[in-house]
Design an enzyme around this catalytic site. Sequence first.
Site, PDB file in Angstrom:
ATOM      1  N   HIS A  35      41.403  -4.270  58.071  1.00  0.00           N
ATOM      2  CA  HIS A  35      41.132  -4.456  59.492  1.00  0.00           C
ATOM      3  C   HIS A  35      42.095  -5.476  60.101  1.00  0.00           C
ATOM      4  O   HIS A  35      42.576  -5.315  61.229  1.00  0.00           O
ATOM      5  CB  HIS A  35      39.684  -4.898  59.681  1.00  0.00           C
ATOM      6  CG  HIS A  35      39.348  -5.280  61.088  1.00  0.00           C
ATOM      7  ND1 HIS A  35      39.097  -6.578  61.460  1.00  0.00           N
ATOM      8  CD2 HIS A  35      39.239  -4.532  62.216  1.00  0.00           C
ATOM      9  CE1 HIS A  35      38.836  -6.617  62.748  1.00  0.00           C
ATOM     10  NE2 HIS A  35      38.919  -5.393  63.243  1.00  0.00           N
ATOM     11  N   GLU A  73      45.327  -3.852  60.744  1.00  0.00           N
ATOM     12  CA  GLU A  73      45.216  -3.007  61.954  1.00  0.00           C
ATOM     13  C   GLU A  73      45.579  -3.821  63.196  1.00  0.00           C
ATOM     14  O   GLU A  73      46.317  -3.350  64.072  1.00  0.00           O
ATOM     15  CB  GLU A  73      43.801  -2.450  62.067  1.00  0.00           C
ATOM     16  CG  GLU A  73      43.520  -1.717  63.362  1.00  0.00           C
ATOM     17  CD  GLU A  73      42.079  -1.853  63.822  1.00  0.00           C
ATOM     18  OE1 GLU A  73      41.864  -2.192  65.011  1.00  0.00           O
ATOM     19  OE2 GLU A  73      41.169  -1.643  62.996  1.00  0.00           O
ATOM     20  N   HIS A  74      45.081  -5.039  63.284  1.00  0.00           N
ATOM     21  CA  HIS A  74      45.413  -5.911  64.413  1.00  0.00           C
ATOM     22  C   HIS A  74      46.900  -6.246  64.433  1.00  0.00           C
ATOM     23  O   HIS A  74      47.542  -6.257  65.488  1.00  0.00           O
ATOM     24  CB  HIS A  74      44.606  -7.209  64.328  1.00  0.00           C
ATOM     25  CG  HIS A  74      43.209  -7.098  64.841  1.00  0.00           C
ATOM     26  ND1 HIS A  74      42.758  -7.786  65.943  1.00  0.00           N
ATOM     27  CD2 HIS A  74      42.152  -6.353  64.417  1.00  0.00           C
ATOM     28  CE1 HIS A  74      41.495  -7.491  66.168  1.00  0.00           C
ATOM     29  NE2 HIS A  74      41.093  -6.623  65.241  1.00  0.00           N
ATOM     30  N   GLU A 133      35.982 -12.171  66.066  1.00  0.00           N
ATOM     31  CA  GLU A 133      35.355 -10.843  66.147  1.00  0.00           C
ATOM     32  C   GLU A 133      34.169 -10.761  65.196  1.00  0.00           C
ATOM     33  O   GLU A 133      33.124 -10.203  65.542  1.00  0.00           O
ATOM     34  CB  GLU A 133      36.384  -9.766  65.803  1.00  0.00           C
ATOM     35  CG  GLU A 133      35.873  -8.348  65.971  1.00  0.00           C
ATOM     36  CD  GLU A 133      36.951  -7.307  65.708  1.00  0.00           C
ATOM     37  OE1 GLU A 133      36.583  -6.148  65.406  1.00  0.00           O
ATOM     38  OE2 GLU A 133      38.158  -7.644  65.791  1.00  0.00           O
TER      39      GLU A 133
END
Length: 459
Positions: free
Chosen positions: A71, A74-75, A151
Amino acid sequence: MLKRLACIAATCCATTLAHAQDIEDDVTSFTLDNGMDVVVIEDHRAPAVVHMVWYRAGSADEPRGASGIAHYLEHLLFKETDNMEAGEFSRVVAENGGRDNAFTSYDYTAYFQRVAADRLELMMRMESDRMVNLNITQEDILTEREVVIEERNQRVENDPGSLFREQRRAAQFLNHPYGTPIIGWRHEMETLTLEDALAFYERHYAPNNAVLVVAGDVEPDAVRALAEQYYGVIPANPAIGPRDRVDEPRQLAERRLQMRDPRVAQPYVIRTYLAPERDPGDQETAAALTLLADVLGSGQTSVLVRKLQFDTQDSVYASAFYSGLSLDDTTFGIVTVPAPGVPMQEAEDALDQAIAEFLEEGVDPDQLARIKFQRRAQLIYARDDVNTLARRYGAALTSGLTVADVQDWPDVLDAVTEEDIMAAARMIFDRNKSVTGWLMAPDTDLAQAEMTTETEVTQ
């Protein structure tokens, strides 16, 4: 008169769906010389296109001790490349009237843009660039790490239901990485490094580990030419082989947990069972489990709703859930939210009683016919959204299925019998492969919430 009109409308809808059952998605698929799979879904009703690149790399493919790196990466893919500045990708998409985003799951990471059809080449040029030319810095690592930690704060730490879900999945999967949260454990997220990100990128981001899905106002030959021009020139990574994951050991004991949190407004009881996934060419068991979940917990006439909410009134909400779209074993779940004044143990007992009665009574054939009709309708109506279609194929192919499996799925569901569903139910409801959880506020049912756990160790 109104009743007659309703009957006519229902008949017309049924006739339309019966004809629509024969409509297939207009799909073309092929593989580039470097191993990249391509799926083209034609829909010429609007001059728009969805362009998606799916990598067969999700959180379950992370190295131990670096949870959250899929994840996190992904950023980072929205940062600088050799040919684009940080943030330029999304800015160019927006300037061309489109939108873009990305998402990470256990089995895949996907990047998508929805733009006018004549902007497809631009999307391929930019997306293929960040497949191989990512240029991240130590500063990127530090700033974006704070972003993903925040997040997690918002999505998990501030939500007792999400924290509880993490604890339950960790108990459900004794060894498999599905027991690790997609976003990562916080203590490991805080130590992710530039080297971790680059290692994951270099190991997994390559054309022979990716699926390109293009859906909308496109022609297959034109997509093939663009794909070969932009993706086909990228060399395959010869180190990429079959996905190597640890196996789940035999589960021999029921697990139970309870969590108390002052932020809980509504307590509930939930149980999940280890369950098989959809396998290529062998989707029958998953189809039976899919319909079992509908029979038990979908709609006002479902078994759990009828028995727990209407008959005994022990519950204000009851449901069952299952998703077989998974590379490895998944879960089947049941849940009940006790009515005011109903103790947690009583709510769990009522849930167990409802399941026991269902195993004795079997499936109502009329209910099953309605469920199959509704399932078919949902699949047909979903064809109106090219984004949904693109996701259906991308998620399937990165979870081990094929284009043929996706297209066969409606017929596999239709072929499921009442006997198939009952066989699936008898197979799945094995308490030794289950995790039962109670989520409560600190003062919920305090006198009756104590669970006795006895552990015997024989040597």
